[in-house]
Design an enzyme around this catalytic site. Structure first.
Site, PDB file in Angstrom:
ATOM      1  N   PRO A  27       6.522   5.109  -1.490  1.00 26.09           N
ATOM      2  CA  PRO A  27       5.264   5.711  -1.032  1.00 26.09           C
ATOM      3  C   PRO A  27       5.535   6.759   0.045  1.00 26.09           C
ATOM      4  CG  PRO A  27       5.517   3.463  -0.198  1.00 26.09           C
ATOM      5  CD  PRO A  27       6.636   3.688  -1.143  1.00 26.09           C
ATOM      6  N   ALA A  60       0.341   6.011   0.922  1.00 22.73           N
ATOM      7  CA  ALA A  60      -0.572   5.015   1.466  1.00 22.73           C
ATOM      8  C   ALA A  60      -2.004   5.558   1.414  1.00 22.73           C
ATOM      9  CB  ALA A  60      -0.182   4.676   2.899  1.00 22.73           C
ATOM     10  N   HIS A 175       0.170  -2.667   1.714  1.00 18.31           N
ATOM     11  CA  HIS A 175       1.038  -2.124   2.768  1.00 18.31           C
ATOM     12  C   HIS A 175       1.025  -3.092   3.951  1.00 18.31           C
ATOM     13  CE1 HIS A 175       3.269   0.503   5.207  1.00 18.31           C
ATOM     14  NE2 HIS A 175       2.648   1.651   4.986  1.00 18.31           N
ATOM     15  N   ALA A 177       3.684  -3.222   5.978  1.00 17.07           N
ATOM     16  CA  ALA A 177       4.909  -2.783   6.668  1.00 17.07           C
ATOM     17  C   ALA A 177       4.616  -1.789   7.786  1.00 17.07           C
ATOM     18  CB  ALA A 177       5.864  -2.162   5.646  1.00 17.07           C
ATOM     19  N   TYR A 180       1.588  -1.200  10.700  1.00 19.84           N
ATOM     20  CA  TYR A 180       0.152  -1.023  10.454  1.00 19.84           C
ATOM     21  C   TYR A 180      -0.554  -2.385  10.483  1.00 19.84           C
ATOM     22  CZ  TYR A 180       1.728   3.670   9.502  1.00 19.84           C
ATOM     23  OH  TYR A 180       2.300   4.909   9.634  1.00 19.84           O
ATOM     24  N   ARG A 227       4.612  -4.834   0.640  1.00 23.68           N
ATOM     25  CA  ARG A 227       5.693  -4.223   1.428  1.00 23.68           C
ATOM     26  C   ARG A 227       5.714  -4.843   2.826  1.00 23.68           C
ATOM     27  NH1 ARG A 227       7.535   2.168   2.231  1.00 23.68           N
ATOM     28  NH2 ARG A 227       9.661   1.615   1.672  1.00 23.68           N
TER      29      ARG A 227
END
Ligand SMILES: Cc1cc2nc3c(=O)[nH]c(=O)nc-3n(C[C@H](O)[C@H](O)[C@H](O)COP(=O)(O)O)c2cc1C
Length: 348
Positions: A27, A60, A175, A177, A180, A227
């Site tokens: 991504p 993302a 997401h 990872a 965030y 992730r």
């Protein structure tokens, strides 16, 4: 025959998804969405040119307005955004490719400049610094999420996943990872909660697992990837106690038969004492399903990593920006163009 044969073996992810090769386009946020954060025709063309990757993971994509932390990042919460993404998935599928959408909420790395709302996060702890590409904006102190806000967020992830499937994606990657929102729950640096979402590995994993379970219920485990960044290498400070959180979380993920788990890191040659080595090695030891490796991989290190069983798929980021025809070049042993950050100015 290619010098890097292991990259070109098909990969059966599960009963419904087989990838033509083991190269994954990582991504890559490009900040090029149109008005209303709608994906454009230029984005459809850009992804279509890379459709010979075994799997593309989209840049993302924000699940709701207060999840935005950078200018012009696309969304997946309006009808116009769903229709914009349909052009992208059509372009990739027309070339025989497969594409997942990455579901994103930046948590405390959001800014009221974008949504008009105070950012939300597990705890009211600001990240020190300024918003990339908008250097005059300093990060704000977020509002700590109340439990009813968390339930709403979980539902918003599930709805965004459903919207992605409506837009024609083959699946979604949550997401979790790179510092965030979901990652902010998983690390002691950013999670100071004293309720059911803080203090212990089980509590700190709760939000991630609730999002995973809600998305799986909505679109199926075989279409859900995740992730994770156990090493806390960006947007937060590592804490040796984080290790117990990831040990717990990975044990629970092993029970869930996701499409895959994807490491989040820029350079996988980094080692972390508290993880006992590289982040990819740590994930390999603790996670039994399909693992995507990433972080400074070259065709050589990617094919070696696959051949040695370090990971099952190899994600390539920056080289895919510099080489739309990365797969063909590697297969035909042609030289690659070096990445330079000036290339971010244009979608080629
Ligand atoms: C310009 C740029 C944008 C990125 N955007 C995202 C993103 O949207 N989501 C994400 O999980 N990682 C993102 N990353 C990280 C990449 O997915 C990847 O992990 C990283 O670039 C390391 O791989 P590489 O060495 O092959 O580039 C981004 C990296 C770059 C350079």
């Amino acid at each position: 025959m290619s010098a890097h044969q292991s990259l070109f073996e098909p990969c059966v992810l599960n009963a419904s998804l087989t990838l033509a090769n083991r190269i994954v386009m990582a991504p890559l946020t490009r900040c090029m969405a149109g008005p209303g954060l709608v994906p454009t025709q230029a984005m459809a063309d850009y992804y279509g040119r890379r459709a010979d990757a075994g799997l593309i993971i989209s840049e993302a994509t924000i699940i709701r307005p207060d999840g935005q932390g950078y200018p012009d990042t696309p969304g997946i919460y309006t009808q116009a955004q769903i229709e914009g993404w349909k052009r992208v998935t059509d372009a990739v599928h027309a070339e025989g490719g497969k594409i997942f959408l990455q579901l994103w909420h930046v948590g405390r790395l959001a800014h009221s400049h974008f949504s008009g709302e105070q950012p939300v996060a597990p705890s009211a702890i600001a990240f020190e610094g300024t918003v990339p590409r908008m250097r005059d904006l300093s990060y704000e102190t977020p509002r700590a999420l109340a439990q009813e806000d968390i339930a709403r967020l979980v539902e918003d992830y599930a709805q965004a996943a459903e919207n992605a499937i409506t837009a024609g994606f083959d699946g979604v990657e949550i997401h979790g990872a790179n510092g965030y929102l979901i990652d902010q729950f998983l690390h002691f640096d950013t999670n100071h909660r004293d309720d059911d979402y803080g203090r212990t590995p089980e509590n700190m994993s709760r939000f991630a697992l609730q999002v995973v379970d809600a998305v799986v219920t909505r679109v199926g485990a075989e279409r859900t990837g995740l992730r994770l960044t156990p090493g806390a290498y960006t947007h937060m400070a590592a804490d040796a106690r984080d290790r117990e959180v990831f040990d717990y979380l990975l044990a629970r993920l092993n029970e869930r038969e996701l499409a895959y788990l994807h490491l989040g890191i820029f350079d996988d040659s980094l080692t972390f004492d508290f993880l006992g080595g590289r982040a990819s090695e740590y994930l390999r030891r603790h996670y039994s399903g399909t693992l995507i490796g990433v972080g400074g991989l070259t065709p050589e290190s990617a094919s070696e990593g696959l051949a040695q069983g370090k990971f099952d798929l190899a994600a390539i980021g920056r080289p895919f920006i510099a080489n739309p025809d990365y797969v063909r070049r590697v297969q035909q042993a042609e030289p690659l163009v070096d990445y330079h950050q000036d290339m971010l100015a244009e979608l080629v």
